[in-house]
Design an enzyme around this catalytic site. Structure first.
Site, mmCIF file in Angstrom:
data_model
loop_
_atom_site.group_PDB
_atom_site.id
_atom_site.type_symbol
_atom_site.label_atom_id
_atom_site.label_comp_id
_atom_site.label_asym_id
_atom_site.label_seq_id
_atom_site.Cartn_x
_atom_site.Cartn_y
_atom_site.Cartn_z
ATOM 1 N N ASP A 102 0.856 -1.178 0.000
ATOM 2 C CA ASP A 102 0.000 0.000 0.000
ATOM 3 C C ASP A 102 0.896 1.234 0.000
ATOM 4 O O ASP A 102 1.855 1.298 0.767
ATOM 5 C CB ASP A 102 -0.854 -0.015 1.277
ATOM 6 C CG ASP A 102 -2.272 0.432 1.017
ATOM 7 O OD1 ASP A 102 -2.435 1.554 0.499
ATOM 8 O OD2 ASP A 102 -3.208 -0.321 1.348
ATOM 9 N N ASP A 201 -3.005 4.624 -2.323
ATOM 10 C CA ASP A 201 -4.085 5.065 -1.450
ATOM 11 C C ASP A 201 -4.560 6.485 -1.774
ATOM 12 O O ASP A 201 -3.743 7.372 -2.012
ATOM 13 C CB ASP A 201 -3.563 5.041 -0.007
ATOM 14 C CG ASP A 201 -4.637 5.357 1.009
ATOM 15 O OD1 ASP A 201 -5.598 4.593 1.101
ATOM 16 O OD2 ASP A 201 -4.514 6.388 1.703
ATOM 17 N N GLU A 251 -6.328 3.846 -6.013
ATOM 18 C CA GLU A 251 -7.634 3.947 -5.355
ATOM 19 C C GLU A 251 -8.234 5.269 -5.793
ATOM 20 O O GLU A 251 -7.804 6.329 -5.362
ATOM 21 C CB GLU A 251 -7.491 3.906 -3.835
ATOM 22 C CG GLU A 251 -8.843 3.784 -3.154
ATOM 23 C CD GLU A 251 -8.868 4.316 -1.730
ATOM 24 O OE1 GLU A 251 -9.752 3.912 -0.970
ATOM 25 O OE2 GLU A 251 -8.024 5.162 -1.386
ATOM 26 N N HIS A 320 -11.080 -3.493 3.032
ATOM 27 C CA HIS A 320 -11.045 -3.209 4.470
ATOM 28 C C HIS A 320 -11.843 -1.960 4.850
ATOM 29 O O HIS A 320 -11.878 -1.593 6.012
ATOM 30 C CB HIS A 320 -9.583 -3.025 4.888
ATOM 31 C CG HIS A 320 -8.972 -1.835 4.203
ATOM 32 N ND1 HIS A 320 -8.758 -1.804 2.834
ATOM 33 C CD2 HIS A 320 -8.602 -0.627 4.669
ATOM 34 C CE1 HIS A 320 -8.265 -0.621 2.507
ATOM 35 N NE2 HIS A 320 -8.153 0.108 3.597
ATOM 36 N N ASP A 321 -12.424 -1.276 3.871
ATOM 37 C CA ASP A 321 -13.172 -0.040 4.155
ATOM 38 C C ASP A 321 -14.677 -0.220 4.075
ATOM 39 O O ASP A 321 -15.427 0.729 4.304
ATOM 40 C CB ASP A 321 -12.791 1.065 3.143
ATOM 41 C CG ASP A 321 -11.409 1.621 3.384
ATOM 42 O OD1 ASP A 321 -10.922 1.545 4.532
ATOM 43 O OD2 ASP A 321 -10.799 2.138 2.423
HETATM 44 O O1 TEU Z 1 -9.421 5.190 1.868
HETATM 45 C C1 TEU Z 1 -9.675 6.373 1.183
HETATM 46 C C2 TEU Z 1 -11.083 6.795 1.219
HETATM 47 O O2 TEU Z 1 -11.870 6.378 2.016
HETATM 48 C C3 TEU Z 1 -11.335 7.862 0.279
HETATM 49 O O3 TEU Z 1 -10.409 7.749 -0.749
HETATM 50 C C4 TEU Z 1 -12.617 7.975 -0.396
HETATM 51 O O4 TEU Z 1 -12.270 9.033 -1.200
HETATM 52 C C5 TEU Z 1 -13.858 8.401 0.268
HETATM 53 O O5 TEU Z 1 -14.505 7.306 0.830
HETATM 54 C C6 TEU Z 1 -14.801 9.064 -0.722
HETATM 55 O O6 TEU Z 1 -15.367 10.200 -0.182
HETATM 56 C C7 TEU Z 1 -8.093 4.935 2.078
HETATM 57 C C8 TEU Z 1 -7.907 3.661 2.841
HETATM 58 O O7 TEU Z 1 -8.406 2.596 2.095
HETATM 59 C C9 TEU Z 1 -8.549 3.800 4.180
HETATM 60 O O8 TEU Z 1 -8.481 2.626 4.940
HETATM 61 C C10 TEU Z 1 -7.865 4.922 4.917
HETATM 62 O O9 TEU Z 1 -8.527 5.160 6.129
HETATM 63 C C11 TEU Z 1 -7.851 6.206 4.092
HETATM 64 O O10 TEU Z 1 -7.436 5.983 2.753
HETATM 65 C C12 TEU Z 1 -6.881 7.189 4.663
HETATM 66 O O11 TEU Z 1 -5.589 6.777 4.416
#
Ligand code: TEU
Ligand code: CA
Length: 560
Positions: A102, A201, A251, A320-321
């Site tokens: 990552d 990320d 991402e 994981h989100d």
């Molecule tokens: O997630 C990013 C994220 O949640 C945002 O890119 C997304 O833009 C948003 O939901 C839309 O409004 C990543 C990781 O996957 C996450 O676990 C981390 O908490 C986050 O970045 C911060 O590093």
């Protein structure tokens, strides 16, 4: 004579996402670690995956579980050492599995030496590595993705710094060339360690609008998502990537299918991106019925946009989100649990693109039923709980909160991997850092290896199928019945090869009428998630004009 139709290894690959903290603990401290992953390489090989993506394992105070990095070039001791990492890479490679990491470069931890230096004063060379307001006043009322203002005040400087996520995650200033050079050096250093690429990320957020910009009413994060001018930095970043033979997956929240080719086309910045359209359809409330038409529209749009060499899709249903897909998009009631998990697998694993499987998804792991507030760990869950607890009296509120969290929290996907029936699910001999889902007594790897009709064995069959059929690797995409509210019907085709996929994504049985272009051909059944019902009339061996598709039934046919 299966000559591969692509020279890009990652187009023929299946990926597996590992959340190291919850995958396998090797030393009994309750925290998953790198040596734990090494123990499970055999499992991954057997599953048939070609590369793994590891969530962050760098030095971090863990405010956001590793997404707040305090040293990019050190392993967090709770995960092991740099030697363990080297060993892991070597052993994975020896088993034909590549490893991507990552890359978190939108922000660092507030404990990163750069930020500690930056706070010492405006003259400090690192001050401009971050983003500051000119005065004590907040320049605007933009809201951070994790809640609250994007601005955080630093009394000693009488200024605010900017953060898209938690206040402990200050954003890096991409306008600063030295900062970019530092990041690029770090990237090269990791690639020189022999890793095979990165998942990048939150990359949509590295460029910010001018401070007076108003957020779109329907989209509070618009002033710092895919802002005009971001290409300059993405281009520089991709030039670094192109020095190496690697795979990159961005991402890319907020990127639309129409904009995608700029990101992942032949001159794109990444090999693939994770789009957010289909996954955003339901994060809110699990009682909401799945909008099958919307899902087909979103996925179909991405399939078409990147077909015919325009780009390449990263396919996923979990990470994981987000909560577990079988609970959100499928149906975790006992009678449909396994069948709907397999239906979702069939639906997305046979699309064009590189599928990503999130740990435990291959078992059909459902959401957790949280029974105490302190079982929740995620920074966003905690923020949300704090806000909710403020409102009503504690006891009633607690029950409501637990119910809500059990369906929406990111923690649902972060409970320990379920390896066997034992007390801690074979994840750890110590006390797991996060509660194990009690359903591991029935849902676990050991059990599913034994059962031929398990979700796990079904995933293995699908993966094998992708590998043995060129049409599934690189064939084109076409869908039918776009307005049908229950069933997803699509075809993959390549010269004379054709595969037809029919999946009912609802708990109602559905009648479909297929078009003549499909019915006119002769088909035979290749795979179904209702193998056990084959003797009954529920499964038809061939395709007919009118078909009745059982709840969550999946049927895969091949053209003879
Ligand atoms: O997630 C990013 C994220 O949640 C945002 O890119 C997304 O833009 C948003 O939901 C839309 O409004 C990543 C990781 O996957 C996450 O676990 C981390 O908490 C986050 O970045 C911060 O590093
Ligand atoms: Ca451990």
């Amino acid at each position: 004579m299966t000559e591969k139709r692509t020279d890009k290894w990652w187009q023929d690959a299946v990926a597996y996402q590992i959340y190291p903290k919850s995958f396998k603990d090797s030393n009994g401290d309750g925290i998953g670690d790198l040596n734990g992953i090494r123990e499970k390489i055999g499992y991954l090989k057997d599953l048939g995956v070609d590369f793994v993506w590891l969530n962050p394992v760098y030095q971090s105070p863990n405010v956001d579980n590793g997404y707040d990095i305090s040293d990019y070039q050190a392993i967090n001791p709770e995960f092991g050492t740099m030697d363990d990492m080297t060993q892991l890479i070597e052993e994975a490679h020896a088993n034909g599995i590549k490893v991507i990491m990552d890359l978190v470069i939108n922000h660092t931890s507030d404990q990163h030496p750069w930020f500690l230096e930056a706070c010492k004063g405006e003259d400090n060379p690192y001050h401009d590595y971050y983003i500051w307001s000119d005065t004590a006043e907040k320049p605007n009322d933009w809201q951070s993705i994790f809640g609250g203002s994007v601005w955080e005040y630093v009394p000693s400087l009488k200024k605010n710094y900017f953060h898209v996520f938690a206040k402990e995650q200050p954003d890096l200033n991409w306008e600063n060339k030295q900062m970019r050079e530092s990041i690029f050096r770090m990237i090269r250093w990791w690639l020189d360690q022999g890793i095979d690429g990165f998942r990048i990320d939150a990359i949509s957020h590295i460029k910010k609008s001018s401070w007076e910009t108003k957020a779109r009413p329907d989209w509070p994060h618009s002033p710092f998502t895919n802002v005009k001018g971001i290409s300059k930095y993405l281009k520089e970043l991709s030039a670094v990537f192109k020095e190496y033979d690697i795979v990159t997956v961005g991402e890319a929240s907020g990127v639309t299918a129409e904009e995608a080719t700029e990101r992942v086309g032949n001159d794109g910045y990444f090999n693939m991106i994770f789009e957010f359209e289909h996954i955003s359809l339901w994060q809110r409330d699990k009682n909401e019925a799945v909008d099958v038409v919307g899902l087909k529209r979103a996925l179909g749009r991405w399939q078409r946009a990147l077909d015919y060499g325009e780009g390449w899709n990263a396919l996923y249903m979990e990470n994981h989100d987000v909560p577990r897909s079988v609970s959100v998009f499928g149906n975790d009631a006992p009678q449909y649990w396994a069948r709907s998990a397999k239906a979702l697998a069939t639906m997305y694993l046979l699309l064009q693109g590189t599928p990503f499987i999130y740990q435990g998804q291959e078992l059909g792991m459902p959401n957790m039923t949280f029974t105490a507030i302190d079982q929740l760990d995620d920074v966003t869950a905690k923020n949300q709980i704090k806000a909710l607890l403020g409102e009503k009296d504690q006891a009633t509120k607690t029950l409501e909160i637990l119910e809500l969290m059990s369906s929406v929290s990111r923690d649902n996907s972060r409970t320990p991997m379920q390896w066997d029936w034992s007390d801690n699910a074979g994840f750890s001999t110590g006390k797991p850092w996060m509660a194990v889902n009690p359903n591991h007594k029935t849902i676990n790897v050991a059990q599913q290896i034994k059962e031929s009709s398990s979700v796990l064995n079904y995933y293995k069959q699908l993966i094998k199928l992708r590998k043995t059929k060129d049409v599934l690797a690189v064939g084109h995409y076409e869908d039918y019945l776009p307005t049908d509210e229950h069933v997803f019907v699509y075809e993959r085709f390549l010269e004379h090869e054709r595969v037809l996929v029919i999946v009912n994504l609802t708990k109602e049985s559905a009648e479909i009428t297929l078009p003549q272009t499909v019915v006119g051909k002769s088909w035979s059944l290749l795979l179904t998630n209702m193998e056990e019902d084959k003797e009954t009339s529920a499964v038809t061996e061939t395709v007919t004009e009118k078909m009745t598709i059982a709840p969550y039934q999946a049927l895969v046919y091949v053209h003879n």
